[in-house]
Design a protein around this motif. Structure first.
Motif, PDB file in Angstrom:
ATOM      1  N   ASP A 139     -27.732 -13.912 -29.840  1.00 14.59           N
ATOM      2  CA  ASP A 139     -27.337 -13.260 -30.971  1.00 14.59           C
ATOM      3  C   ASP A 139     -25.931 -13.702 -31.013  1.00 14.59           C
ATOM      4  O   ASP A 139     -25.372 -14.226 -31.966  1.00 14.59           O
ATOM      5  CB  ASP A 139     -27.398 -11.675 -31.127  1.00 14.59           C
ATOM      6  N   TYR A 140     -25.004 -13.626 -29.892  1.00 17.33           N
ATOM      7  CA  TYR A 140     -23.611 -14.131 -30.018  1.00 17.33           C
ATOM      8  C   TYR A 140     -23.781 -15.578 -30.228  1.00 17.33           C
ATOM      9  O   TYR A 140     -23.084 -15.955 -31.191  1.00 17.33           O
ATOM     10  CB  TYR A 140     -23.270 -13.663 -28.596  1.00 17.33           C
ATOM     11  N   PHE A 141     -24.666 -16.269 -29.734  1.00 16.84           N
ATOM     12  CA  PHE A 141     -24.620 -17.838 -29.894  1.00 16.84           C
ATOM     13  C   PHE A 141     -24.867 -18.089 -31.381  1.00 16.84           C
ATOM     14  O   PHE A 141     -24.016 -18.872 -31.994  1.00 16.84           O
ATOM     15  CB  PHE A 141     -25.558 -18.357 -28.935  1.00 16.84           C
ATOM     16  N   LEU A 142     -25.604 -17.594 -31.892  1.00 19.92           N
ATOM     17  CA  LEU A 142     -25.918 -17.981 -33.181  1.00 19.92           C
ATOM     18  C   LEU A 142     -25.005 -17.394 -34.316  1.00 19.92           C
ATOM     19  O   LEU A 142     -24.788 -18.014 -35.181  1.00 19.92           O
ATOM     20  CB  LEU A 142     -27.503 -17.140 -33.682  1.00 19.92           C
ATOM     21  N   ALA A 143     -24.238 -16.157 -33.856  1.00 11.44           N
ATOM     22  CA  ALA A 143     -23.171 -15.661 -34.691  1.00 11.44           C
ATOM     23  C   ALA A 143     -22.085 -16.763 -34.740  1.00 11.44           C
ATOM     24  O   ALA A 143     -21.367 -17.061 -35.711  1.00 11.44           O
ATOM     25  CB  ALA A 143     -22.775 -14.199 -34.050  1.00 11.44           C
ATOM     26  N   LEU A 144     -21.776 -17.179 -33.537  1.00 10.97           N
ATOM     27  CA  LEU A 144     -20.741 -18.354 -33.220  1.00 10.97           C
ATOM     28  C   LEU A 144     -20.886 -19.725 -33.979  1.00 10.97           C
ATOM     29  O   LEU A 144     -20.308 -20.038 -34.592  1.00 10.97           O
ATOM     30  CB  LEU A 144     -20.660 -18.683 -31.899  1.00 10.97           C
ATOM     31  N   LEU A 145     -22.263 -20.015 -34.088  1.00  2.36           N
ATOM     32  CA  LEU A 145     -22.730 -21.155 -34.703  1.00  2.36           C
ATOM     33  C   LEU A 145     -22.403 -20.953 -36.319  1.00  2.36           C
ATOM     34  O   LEU A 145     -22.191 -21.984 -36.931  1.00  2.36           O
ATOM     35  CB  LEU A 145     -24.229 -21.536 -34.333  1.00  2.36           C
TER      36      LEU A 145
ATOM     37  N   PRO B  19     -20.211 -24.530 -40.035  1.00  2.61           N
ATOM     38  CA  PRO B  19     -20.134 -24.873 -41.559  1.00  2.61           C
ATOM     39  C   PRO B  19     -18.525 -25.468 -41.456  1.00  2.61           C
ATOM     40  O   PRO B  19     -18.521 -26.598 -42.133  1.00  2.61           O
ATOM     41  CB  PRO B  19     -19.908 -23.668 -42.215  1.00  2.61           C
ATOM     42  N   PHE B  20     -17.634 -25.231 -40.833  1.00  2.00           N
ATOM     43  CA  PHE B  20     -16.250 -25.758 -40.834  1.00  2.00           C
ATOM     44  C   PHE B  20     -16.333 -27.035 -40.094  1.00  2.00           C
ATOM     45  O   PHE B  20     -15.777 -28.206 -40.843  1.00  2.00           O
ATOM     46  CB  PHE B  20     -15.213 -24.907 -40.134  1.00  2.00           C
TER      47      PHE B  20
ATOM     48  N   ALA C 207     -20.714 -20.149 -25.333  1.00  2.00           N
ATOM     49  CA  ALA C 207     -21.784 -19.393 -25.770  1.00  2.00           C
ATOM     50  C   ALA C 207     -22.973 -19.790 -25.324  1.00  2.00           C
ATOM     51  O   ALA C 207     -23.949 -18.876 -25.137  1.00  2.00           O
ATOM     52  CB  ALA C 207     -21.391 -18.944 -27.324  1.00  2.00           C
ATOM     53  N   ALA C 208     -23.254 -20.970 -25.477  1.00  2.00           N
ATOM     54  CA  ALA C 208     -24.546 -21.631 -25.582  1.00  2.00           C
ATOM     55  C   ALA C 208     -25.161 -21.439 -23.943  1.00  2.00           C
ATOM     56  O   ALA C 208     -26.424 -20.929 -23.902  1.00  2.00           O
ATOM     57  CB  ALA C 208     -24.835 -23.002 -25.831  1.00  2.00           C
TER      58      ALA C 208
ATOM     59  N   GLU D 195     -37.528 -24.794 -31.826  1.00  3.09           N
ATOM     60  CA  GLU D 195     -38.370 -24.594 -32.956  1.00  3.09           C
ATOM     61  C   GLU D 195     -37.542 -24.238 -34.044  1.00  3.09           C
ATOM     62  O   GLU D 195     -37.809 -24.983 -35.162  1.00  3.09           O
ATOM     63  CB  GLU D 195     -39.255 -23.507 -32.677  1.00  3.09           C
ATOM     64  N   ALA D 196     -36.510 -23.271 -33.835  1.00  7.13           N
ATOM     65  CA  ALA D 196     -35.753 -22.953 -35.148  1.00  7.13           C
ATOM     66  C   ALA D 196     -34.881 -24.021 -35.683  1.00  7.13           C
ATOM     67  O   ALA D 196     -34.775 -24.194 -36.741  1.00  7.13           O
ATOM     68  CB  ALA D 196     -34.897 -21.768 -34.806  1.00  7.13           C
ATOM     69  N   VAL D 197     -34.360 -24.809 -34.642  1.00  6.38           N
ATOM     70  CA  VAL D 197     -33.490 -25.963 -35.124  1.00  6.38           C
ATOM     71  C   VAL D 197     -34.349 -26.940 -35.794  1.00  6.38           C
ATOM     72  O   VAL D 197     -33.917 -27.426 -36.887  1.00  6.38           O
ATOM     73  CB  VAL D 197     -32.836 -26.666 -33.703  1.00  6.38           C
TER      74      VAL D 197
END
Length: 163
Positions: free
Chosen positions: A15-21, A26-27, A65-66, A81-83
């Motif tokens: 969750d932390y990694f995905l939030a960071l991504l 986007p930036f 974070a990864a 899979e999600a990527v």
């Protein structure tokens, strides 16, 4: 993507990694896409320096974070899979950079023997490597961020060779 990867416990490393991504990606992608506005302007190397600096900073942020997020092979497979399902693979980063280099090549500002796709991958790889060294060895283990960005761009050897 976050739903398909959530661990059984909210607030976990994935969750932390995905939030960071979601916050940083986007930036980072906007910096890459903004290169299209620089075609034919300034010096190609000077246009790429802020990209390399931003890339190093982006990878410093996300690599730390990864690592904890991918301690389980199951989580790694779900992330892959999600990527794949969202189309956020490596081409998301390299495509705008390669397009910029190809456009500059058409104008004769990048050498005809330069492979834009390979050069885009090398720039990204250089940024990733510099961030990796800083994360594991420390900030003082190599050249400064600015010097690293300059080295990465310079060693791509993009300029046309004078006849």
């Amino acid at each position: 993507m976050a739903v398909s990867l959530r661990e059984d416990r909210p607030g976990g490393s994935v969750d932390y990694f995905l939030a960071l991504l979601q916050d940083r990606l986007p930036f980072w992608l906007s910096i890459l896409h903004d290169l299209s506005h620089r075609v034919g302007k300034g010096c190609v190397a000077d246009n790429l320096l802020p990209v390399a600096r931003a890339g190093i900073e982006y990878y410093i942020d996300v690599q730390s974070a990864a690592l904890p997020a991918f301690t389980s092979p199951d989580v790694t497979v779900r992330f892959r899979e999600a990527v794949r399902d969202t189309g956020l693979g490596p081409r998301t980063e390299t495509a705008p950079l390669a397009a910029y280099l190809a456009a500059e090549q058409e104008l004769g500002r990048v050498g005809p023997d330069v492979d834009p796709e390979a050069s885009a991958r090398l720039l990204i790889a250089g940024c990733f490597h510099r961030a990796y060294i800083e994360m594991f060895i420390g900030r003082d283990a190599g050249p400064s961020l600015d010097a690293s960005a300059e080295e990465i761009v310079r060693e791509l050897r993009l300029e046309p060779v004078a006849a």
